[in-house]
Design a protein around this motif. Sequence first.
Motif, PDB file in Angstrom:
ATOM      1  N   GLN A 279       0.898  -1.058   0.095  1.00 47.46           N
ATOM      2  CA  GLN A 279      -0.090   0.051   0.070  1.00 47.46           C
ATOM      3  C   GLN A 279       0.734   1.091  -0.017  1.00 47.46           C
ATOM      4  OE1 GLN A 279      -2.876   0.097   2.994  1.00 47.46           O
ATOM      5  NE2 GLN A 279      -2.956  -2.144   3.214  1.00 47.46           N
ATOM      6  N   GLN A 280       0.450   2.321  -0.844  1.00 45.14           N
ATOM      7  CA  GLN A 280       1.236   3.339  -0.627  1.00 45.14           C
ATOM      8  C   GLN A 280       0.340   4.694  -0.035  1.00 45.14           C
ATOM      9  OE1 GLN A 280       4.208   3.815  -1.756  1.00 45.14           O
ATOM     10  NE2 GLN A 280       4.212   1.679  -2.540  1.00 45.14           N
ATOM     11  N   GLY A 281       1.158   5.380   0.985  1.00 44.18           N
ATOM     12  CA  GLY A 281       0.273   6.320   1.620  1.00 44.18           C
ATOM     13  C   GLY A 281       0.580   7.653   0.778  1.00 44.18           C
TER      14      GLY A 281
ATOM     15  N   ALA B 256      16.581  11.131  10.536  1.00 42.41           N
ATOM     16  CA  ALA B 256      17.299   9.848  10.704  1.00 42.41           C
ATOM     17  C   ALA B 256      16.909   8.890   9.831  1.00 42.41           C
ATOM     18  CB  ALA B 256      17.322   9.517  12.149  1.00 42.41           C
ATOM     19  N   ARG B 257      17.807   8.163   9.332  1.00 38.61           N
ATOM     20  CA  ARG B 257      17.307   6.879   8.408  1.00 38.61           C
ATOM     21  C   ARG B 257      17.467   5.640   9.061  1.00 38.61           C
ATOM     22  NH1 ARG B 257      16.748   7.609   3.298  1.00 38.61           N
ATOM     23  NH2 ARG B 257      17.308   9.616   2.221  1.00 38.61           N
ATOM     24  N   GLY B 258      16.559   4.875   8.610  1.00 42.80           N
ATOM     25  CA  GLY B 258      16.509   3.340   9.083  1.00 42.80           C
ATOM     26  C   GLY B 258      15.757   2.553   7.996  1.00 42.80           C
ATOM     27  N   GLN B 259      15.293   1.268   8.445  1.00 40.06           N
ATOM     28  CA  GLN B 259      14.687   0.407   7.305  1.00 40.06           C
ATOM     29  C   GLN B 259      13.198   0.586   7.312  1.00 40.06           C
ATOM     30  OE1 GLN B 259      16.060  -3.730   7.558  1.00 40.06           O
ATOM     31  NE2 GLN B 259      18.179  -3.101   8.294  1.00 40.06           N
ATOM     32  N   PRO B 260      12.796   0.851   6.044  1.00 42.02           N
ATOM     33  CA  PRO B 260      11.169   1.249   5.901  1.00 42.02           C
ATOM     34  C   PRO B 260      10.642  -0.187   5.891  1.00 42.02           C
ATOM     35  CG  PRO B 260      12.199   1.211   3.822  1.00 42.02           C
ATOM     36  CD  PRO B 260      13.239   1.045   4.971  1.00 42.02           C
ATOM     37  N   ALA B 261       9.545  -0.012   6.727  1.00 36.52           N
ATOM     38  CA  ALA B 261       8.483  -1.202   6.452  1.00 36.52           C
ATOM     39  C   ALA B 261       7.805  -1.182   5.120  1.00 36.52           C
ATOM     40  CB  ALA B 261       7.338  -0.836   7.548  1.00 36.52           C
ATOM     41  N   GLY B 262       7.767  -0.024   4.277  1.00 36.64           N
ATOM     42  CA  GLY B 262       7.317  -0.056   3.288  1.00 36.64           C
ATOM     43  C   GLY B 262       6.227   0.815   2.715  1.00 36.64           C
ATOM     44  N   VAL B 263       5.424   1.131   3.480  1.00 36.17           N
ATOM     45  CA  VAL B 263       4.236   1.774   3.331  1.00 36.17           C
ATOM     46  C   VAL B 263       3.896   3.254   4.187  1.00 36.17           C
ATOM     47  CG1 VAL B 263       2.865  -0.451   2.750  1.00 36.17           C
ATOM     48  CG2 VAL B 263       2.891   0.598   4.899  1.00 36.17           C
ATOM     49  N   GLY B 264       3.263   4.058   3.454  1.00 39.01           N
ATOM     50  CA  GLY B 264       2.748   5.132   4.237  1.00 39.01           C
ATOM     51  C   GLY B 264       3.723   6.355   4.712  1.00 39.01           C
ATOM     52  N   TRP B 265       3.174   7.646   4.837  1.00 42.14           N
ATOM     53  CA  TRP B 265       3.685   8.859   5.446  1.00 42.14           C
ATOM     54  C   TRP B 265       2.702   9.495   6.344  1.00 42.14           C
ATOM     55  CZ3 TRP B 265       2.973  14.079   5.676  1.00 42.14           C
ATOM     56  CH2 TRP B 265       4.122  14.705   5.939  1.00 42.14           C
TER      57      TRP B 265
ATOM     58  N   ARG C 188      -1.654  -2.796   7.795  1.00 40.99           N
ATOM     59  CA  ARG C 188      -2.706  -1.650   8.335  1.00 40.99           C
ATOM     60  C   ARG C 188      -2.541  -0.359   7.524  1.00 40.99           C
ATOM     61  NH1 ARG C 188      -5.454  -2.315  13.015  1.00 40.99           N
ATOM     62  NH2 ARG C 188      -5.135  -4.484  14.285  1.00 40.99           N
ATOM     63  N   GLY C 189      -1.293  -0.307   6.865  1.00 39.81           N
ATOM     64  CA  GLY C 189      -0.821   0.937   6.000  1.00 39.81           C
ATOM     65  C   GLY C 189      -0.238   1.808   7.050  1.00 39.81           C
ATOM     66  N   ILE C 190       0.379   1.432   8.127  1.00 35.40           N
ATOM     67  CA  ILE C 190       0.927   2.410   9.198  1.00 35.40           C
ATOM     68  C   ILE C 190       2.368   2.678   8.910  1.00 35.40           C
ATOM     69  CG2 ILE C 190       1.576   2.644  11.690  1.00 35.40           C
ATOM     70  CD1 ILE C 190      -1.533   2.443  11.066  1.00 35.40           C
ATOM     71  N   PRO C 191       2.858   4.003   8.701  1.00 32.61           N
ATOM     72  CA  PRO C 191       4.224   4.178   8.500  1.00 32.61           C
ATOM     73  C   PRO C 191       5.067   3.788   9.707  1.00 32.61           C
ATOM     74  CG  PRO C 191       3.192   6.154   8.789  1.00 32.61           C
ATOM     75  CD  PRO C 191       2.028   5.160   8.669  1.00 32.61           C
ATOM     76  N   MET C 192       6.273   3.224   9.320  1.00 31.41           N
ATOM     77  CA  MET C 192       7.106   2.700  10.295  1.00 31.41           C
ATOM     78  C   MET C 192       8.560   2.665   9.889  1.00 31.41           C
ATOM     79  SD  MET C 192       7.056  -1.101  11.913  1.00 31.41           S
ATOM     80  CE  MET C 192       5.380  -0.810  12.954  1.00 31.41           C
ATOM     81  N   VAL C 193       9.524   3.054  10.491  1.00 27.66           N
ATOM     82  CA  VAL C 193      10.958   3.169  10.046  1.00 27.66           C
ATOM     83  C   VAL C 193      11.490   2.547  11.354  1.00 27.66           C
ATOM     84  CG1 VAL C 193      12.919   4.436   9.724  1.00 27.66           C
ATOM     85  CG2 VAL C 193      10.730   5.204   8.816  1.00 27.66           C
ATOM     86  N   LEU C 194      12.339   1.294  10.855  1.00 28.33           N
ATOM     87  CA  LEU C 194      13.070   0.446  11.998  1.00 28.33           C
ATOM     88  C   LEU C 194      14.681   0.715  11.918  1.00 28.33           C
ATOM     89  CD1 LEU C 194      10.654  -1.227  10.180  1.00 28.33           C
ATOM     90  CD2 LEU C 194      10.745  -2.300  12.326  1.00 28.33           C
TER      91      LEU C 194
ATOM     92  N   VAL D 173       6.643  14.977  14.906  1.00 37.80           N
ATOM     93  CA  VAL D 173       7.414  14.029  14.039  1.00 37.80           C
ATOM     94  C   VAL D 173       6.815  13.739  12.803  1.00 37.80           C
ATOM     95  CG1 VAL D 173       8.662  11.629  14.222  1.00 37.80           C
ATOM     96  CG2 VAL D 173       8.400  13.046  16.126  1.00 37.80           C
ATOM     97  N   ALA D 174       7.548  13.410  11.585  1.00 37.29           N
ATOM     98  CA  ALA D 174       7.121  12.916  10.373  1.00 37.29           C
ATOM     99  C   ALA D 174       7.895  11.764  10.052  1.00 37.29           C
ATOM    100  CB  ALA D 174       7.146  13.987   9.279  1.00 37.29           C
ATOM    101  N   VAL D 175       6.949  10.611   9.847  1.00 33.75           N
ATOM    102  CA  VAL D 175       7.374   9.171   9.496  1.00 33.75           C
ATOM    103  C   VAL D 175       7.469   9.054   7.995  1.00 33.75           C
ATOM    104  CG1 VAL D 175       7.511   6.920   9.933  1.00 33.75           C
ATOM    105  CG2 VAL D 175       7.065   8.608  11.892  1.00 33.75           C
ATOM    106  N   ASP D 176       8.226   8.879   6.972  1.00 29.23           N
ATOM    107  CA  ASP D 176       8.174   8.399   5.830  1.00 29.23           C
ATOM    108  C   ASP D 176       8.532   6.654   5.864  1.00 29.23           C
ATOM    109  OD1 ASP D 176       8.145   7.600   3.204  1.00 29.23           O
ATOM    110  OD2 ASP D 176       9.354   9.692   2.757  1.00 29.23           O
ATOM    111  N   GLY D 177       7.338   6.008   5.835  1.00 35.71           N
ATOM    112  CA  GLY D 177       7.559   4.579   5.753  1.00 35.71           C
ATOM    113  C   GLY D 177       8.058   3.879   4.451  1.00 35.71           C
TER     114      GLY D 177
END
Length: 433
Positions: free
Chosen positions: A315-317, A330-339, A399-405, A420-424
């Motif tokens: 899913q794209q946010g 800061a950068r991390g590993q994206p879950a792959g969906v959402g902002w 669930r389409g929740i933006p997440m950065v790990l 805070v802004a999260v670009d998943g």
Amino acid sequence: MTLSQASLVFPITAPAALLPERVGPKAANLAALGRAGLPIPEGFCIEADAYWIQLAALGLDLTIPRGRDDVDVMRARRQAIAVRLALSARPIVNQILEPLLGAWQLLRESTGGVPLAVRSSSLVEDRHGSSCAGQFESYLGLDSQADFLTAVRACWASLWSPRMLRYLQGQGASPADTAMAVLVQPLIDARASGGGLSRTAAGSMLLSATSGLGSAIAQGEVVPDRYDVARDGTLIGVTAGSGRHAAGCHQHSADAVSPPGGRDLRSPCLSVERVQELAGYLAGAERIMGRAVEIEWALDATGFKLLQSRPLSLQQGAAPDPAWSQHPRARGQPAGVGWGTGRACVVTCECELSRVGPGDVLITRIAGPALGRILARVAGVVTELGGSTSHLASLARERGIPMVLGVRDATQRIPDGRQVAVDGVAGVVRWIN
């Protein structure tokens, strides 16, 4: 008696193992990979009918209240506890026990007594839109018959856990609506383990890896190595991960999480040749399932074994707001969906999760699947540990929740209460100082 003679228990190579309505999508997907020639461990399935037979023999009331008020919620919990305790504690009926012990004995003999793994394969697991990632338990390293039978009962009972009750209620369902099959396989003596996504937002493939068993990746307890791979199998880039942090509660323990300076940086686990081989299996799993997939795998002395393949939620946010580009990141590993954006709520252990309010962005250390219960009310999640193929990342995609790990020192760098802004998709988190 042979496995093929038993109607409730049969090898993963049997035609019946391809039927998700009998063995659950997890086992059926894995059986399909094996049937197509991809490497999977041997093993056997305990079909869902065995679960229903055991329930009927126990004479349990499966009526679960569906209401959302406090009275119905408490009644549902009490009823689920009663079912779970009965399934866990009472003996397996002879109709199931005889073929089950026969299958256990044959598998032990064929593997030379290798310890076993007992894994859930519920009928609602590993489906599109219902991954149940991390909601059940796997029981590893089982040597004795008594431990094996206990693990089977525990898998059945896990369908009635508080975590699963909440998960299904969020989908308007109940444990009484479905059933639990079980998958039994030899425990892989893993040199390395990990996961993989056959599609990313950039159109490439992604693999993750760590040394030893992959539970540390699945439970979000380590930042894994990340390998970005083109669709033709060309390795695009490698990001080495970090070692595991000791997990604990700052409120109740002097030994909580190891300090940031103690990160165990290391060389990547997989060679280029191994990455390309695994990418080929990942692409093969996508072809067999006819859609984008996420996999779990292990590498032992004989080579790769695929352990799981489930549909990948893509899913794209909303597009990121350019106004945030001026703020620290800061950068991390994206879950792959959402902002998304929200108030940072910095939580250092699960005992503080009650502080997280609707629309907050959770900033925490470990990306454990227990956090799945709060995904419905947050605008995003940022974790210090974990990677794109963890169970929590799977739930976030669902669930389409933006997440950065895997954002280093996130709980120290991001001020509590700030926006805070999260670009998943890009794997970037920004905040207002």
